[in-house]
Every structure is written in C-alpha cells, then in structure tokens.
Scaffold this motif. Structure first.
Motif, PDB file in Angstrom:
ATOM      1  N   GLY A   1       2.977  -6.763   1.682  1.00  0.00           N
ATOM      2  CA  GLY A   1       3.498  -5.594   2.399  1.00  0.00           C
ATOM      3  C   GLY A   1       3.263  -4.306   1.641  1.00  0.00           C
ATOM      4  N   ARG A   2       3.499  -4.330   0.323  1.00  0.00           N
ATOM      5  CA  ARG A   2       3.267  -3.113  -0.477  1.00  0.00           C
ATOM      6  C   ARG A   2       1.780  -2.779  -0.549  1.00  0.00           C
ATOM      7  NH1 ARG A   2       7.291  -5.691  -3.678  1.00  0.00           N
ATOM      8  NH2 ARG A   2       5.676  -6.493  -5.069  1.00  0.00           N
ATOM      9  N   LEU A   3       0.939  -3.811  -0.675  1.00  0.00           N
ATOM     10  CA  LEU A   3      -0.500  -3.554  -0.772  1.00  0.00           C
ATOM     11  C   LEU A   3      -1.092  -3.066   0.555  1.00  0.00           C
ATOM     12  CD1 LEU A   3      -1.637  -6.475  -3.084  1.00  0.00           C
ATOM     13  CD2 LEU A   3      -1.501  -4.051  -3.650  1.00  0.00           C
ATOM     14  N   LYS A   4      -0.533  -3.503   1.664  1.00  0.00           N
ATOM     15  CA  LYS A   4      -0.977  -2.979   2.977  1.00  0.00           C
ATOM     16  C   LYS A   4      -0.785  -1.469   3.024  1.00  0.00           C
ATOM     17  CE  LYS A   4       0.173  -6.869   5.983  1.00  0.00           C
ATOM     18  NZ  LYS A   4       1.099  -7.345   7.022  1.00  0.00           N
ATOM     19  N   VAL A   5       0.397  -1.029   2.616  1.00  0.00           N
ATOM     20  CA  VAL A   5       0.713   0.398   2.648  1.00  0.00           C
ATOM     21  C   VAL A   5      -0.133   1.153   1.624  1.00  0.00           C
ATOM     22  CG1 VAL A   5       2.546   2.083   2.260  1.00  0.00           C
ATOM     23  CG2 VAL A   5       3.035  -0.026   3.494  1.00  0.00           C
ATOM     24  N   ALA A   6      -0.293   0.592   0.428  1.00  0.00           N
ATOM     25  CA  ALA A   6      -1.065   1.256  -0.623  1.00  0.00           C
ATOM     26  C   ALA A   6      -2.529   1.398  -0.225  1.00  0.00           C
ATOM     27  CB  ALA A   6      -0.949   0.482  -1.938  1.00  0.00           C
ATOM     28  N   PHE A   7      -3.082   0.409   0.470  1.00  0.00           N
ATOM     29  CA  PHE A   7      -4.473   0.470   0.910  1.00  0.00           C
ATOM     30  C   PHE A   7      -4.689   1.671   1.829  1.00  0.00           C
ATOM     31  CE2 PHE A   7      -7.923  -0.684   3.829  1.00  0.00           C
ATOM     32  CZ  PHE A   7      -8.932  -0.993   2.927  1.00  0.00           C
ATOM     33  N   VAL A   8      -3.787   1.863   2.775  1.00  0.00           N
ATOM     34  CA  VAL A   8      -3.908   2.978   3.713  1.00  0.00           C
ATOM     35  C   VAL A   8      -3.680   4.305   2.992  1.00  0.00           C
ATOM     36  CG1 VAL A   8      -2.910   4.016   5.789  1.00  0.00           C
ATOM     37  CG2 VAL A   8      -3.285   1.556   5.681  1.00  0.00           C
ATOM     38  N   GLU A   9      -2.699   4.351   2.082  1.00  0.00           N
ATOM     39  CA  GLU A   9      -2.410   5.592   1.359  1.00  0.00           C
ATOM     40  C   GLU A   9      -3.557   6.014   0.442  1.00  0.00           C
ATOM     41  OE1 GLU A   9       1.232   5.002  -0.730  1.00  0.00           O
ATOM     42  OE2 GLU A   9       2.459   5.317   1.061  1.00  0.00           O
ATOM     43  N   ASN A  10      -4.368   5.064   0.014  1.00  0.00           N
ATOM     44  CA  ASN A  10      -5.489   5.373  -0.869  1.00  0.00           C
ATOM     45  C   ASN A  10      -6.803   5.494  -0.115  1.00  0.00           C
ATOM     46  OD1 ASN A  10      -4.493   5.411  -3.758  1.00  0.00           O
ATOM     47  ND2 ASN A  10      -3.544   3.550  -2.980  1.00  0.00           N
ATOM     48  N   GLY A  11      -6.727   5.822   1.164  1.00  0.00           N
ATOM     49  CA  GLY A  11      -7.923   6.153   1.927  1.00  0.00           C
ATOM     50  C   GLY A  11      -8.528   5.006   2.706  1.00  0.00           C
ATOM     51  N   GLY A  12      -7.883   3.863   2.751  1.00  0.00           N
ATOM     52  CA  GLY A  12      -8.419   2.733   3.502  1.00  0.00           C
ATOM     53  C   GLY A  12      -8.166   2.894   4.988  1.00  0.00           C
ATOM     54  N   ASN A  13      -9.018   2.247   5.763  1.00  0.00           N
ATOM     55  CA  ASN A  13      -8.897   2.290   7.219  1.00  0.00           C
ATOM     56  C   ASN A  13      -7.845   1.272   7.653  1.00  0.00           C
ATOM     57  OD1 ASN A  13      -9.207   2.375   9.954  1.00  0.00           O
ATOM     58  ND2 ASN A  13     -11.410   1.980   9.950  1.00  0.00           N
ATOM     59  N   PRO A  14      -6.809   1.685   8.381  1.00  0.00           N
ATOM     60  CA  PRO A  14      -5.769   0.736   8.795  1.00  0.00           C
ATOM     61  C   PRO A  14      -6.293  -0.390   9.685  1.00  0.00           C
ATOM     62  CG  PRO A  14      -5.111   3.001   9.310  1.00  0.00           C
ATOM     63  CD  PRO A  14      -6.510   3.050   8.806  1.00  0.00           C
ATOM     64  N   VAL A  15      -7.368  -0.131  10.408  1.00  0.00           N
ATOM     65  CA  VAL A  15      -7.920  -1.150  11.300  1.00  0.00           C
ATOM     66  C   VAL A  15      -8.588  -2.263  10.503  1.00  0.00           C
ATOM     67  CG1 VAL A  15      -9.590  -1.535  13.166  1.00  0.00           C
ATOM     68  CG2 VAL A  15      -8.216   0.539  13.136  1.00  0.00           C
ATOM     69  N   THR A  16      -9.249  -1.908   9.408  1.00  0.00           N
ATOM     70  CA  THR A  16      -9.967  -2.901   8.608  1.00  0.00           C
ATOM     71  C   THR A  16      -9.203  -3.272   7.335  1.00  0.00           C
ATOM     72  OG1 THR A  16     -11.179  -1.169   7.441  1.00  0.00           O
ATOM     73  CG2 THR A  16     -12.197  -2.074   9.449  1.00  0.00           C
TER      74      THR A  16
END
Length: 167
Positions: A132-147
C-alpha cells in the motif's frame, strides 16, 4: 502629584516583574548559581508523519534493491513479477514462523517445540501495508497510476498466497 504616583507604581511593577523572572529561572539558582540549567529551546514537531517517513524508507529500499538487481532495471520497466521478486527477497528477513503441515507445531497457537526447522517469513499484514505504501510512493515519484506495478495481478496473487499460508 498623580504623575508621581503613576511613576512610583510603574517602578514597583518593574521591580516585581524582574523579581519574578529570577524565581521562574529556578528556586535554587539564586543560592547555587552553578546548578543553573541552560535554557532549552522548544522541541520542534517532526517534519514528516510516521507514515510518510516509513513510506520514504520503503521506497528507498525498493529503489536500492533495483539498483543492485542483475540485470539492472529501471522503474519504468518494473513489472508485477519484479515486485514479487522483491517481496520474496524480503521474506528472507521475516520473523514469523510458517509451520509445514507435517510439523508437530502446525495448527497450535502456542507451539510446544519452538526450535522447529520451519521457515520464517514476513507477516502478511506487513507485506500488505508495504504494498500500500509503495503504491502511493510510485505515483508520488512520477509513476503512471495505470501502469503501477504494485497493483499488478501477480502481486495480488502473491499476497493471497502468503495470507492463505499464514492462516
């Protein structure tokens, strides 16, 4: 005459406030000056919440794992399979005993033999919170929420397997 009374009252007020400041410094400081403590600044509240600090630490650990991964992977090419590899790697540092069906401790809440050879793993709840934390961190660091690789079917299936093996 009223000006003289006002001046006297102001002088008395000044004396009283200056004597109160020495009392607030400490009762013993006027008799034992060597015991006076330095004034400590007020403690500042932490800049980040505990959740934010843990999320940043988990994200840095994940990135470090991929820096040392062979072959090297970029976060843009990260998949659910790579996340499952990372979770399997973390299982090596777990502290929860998972008893095999053939183990004498299997099914017992308080095992009699604490020195069995069953493997230790990360608790399912910890892995679920980590994802759960890594999902949020991925998006916050410029990752695409879809992928988002932490939302992949492989990761969800791995978490279900871990949950089933620990229940």
């Amino acid at each position: 005459m009223s000006a003289a009374v006002a001046a006297a009252a102001a002088a008395a007020l000044r004396r009283r406030s200056s004597s109160n400041s020495t009392a607030s410094d400490g009762l013993y400081t006027q008799y034992y000056p060597s015991l006076s403590l330095p004034k400590m600044p007020l403690r500042q509240p932490p800049l980040f919440s505990r959740y934010e600090t843990q999320k940043r630490q988990d994200w840095n650990n994940f990135r470090q794992y991929f820096r040392t991964h062979f072959p090297k992977l970029s976060l843009a090419r990260c998949s659910g399979e790579n996340v499952v590899e990372f979770l399997s790697y973390l299982d090596g540092f777990g502290q929860t005993k998972i008893h095999a069906a053939t183990c004498s401790n299997s099914g017992h809440r308080y095992p009699a033999d604490i020195c069995c050879d069953c493997p230790t793993r990360q608790p399912w709840t910890s892995l679920n919170a980590l994802i759960g934390r890594l999902k949020v961190a991925f998006v916050e660091n410029g990752g695409n929420p879809v992928t988002n690789p932490f939302n992949a079917v492989d990761v969800k299936a791995y978490l279900i397997d871990v949950k089933d093996s620990q229940s």
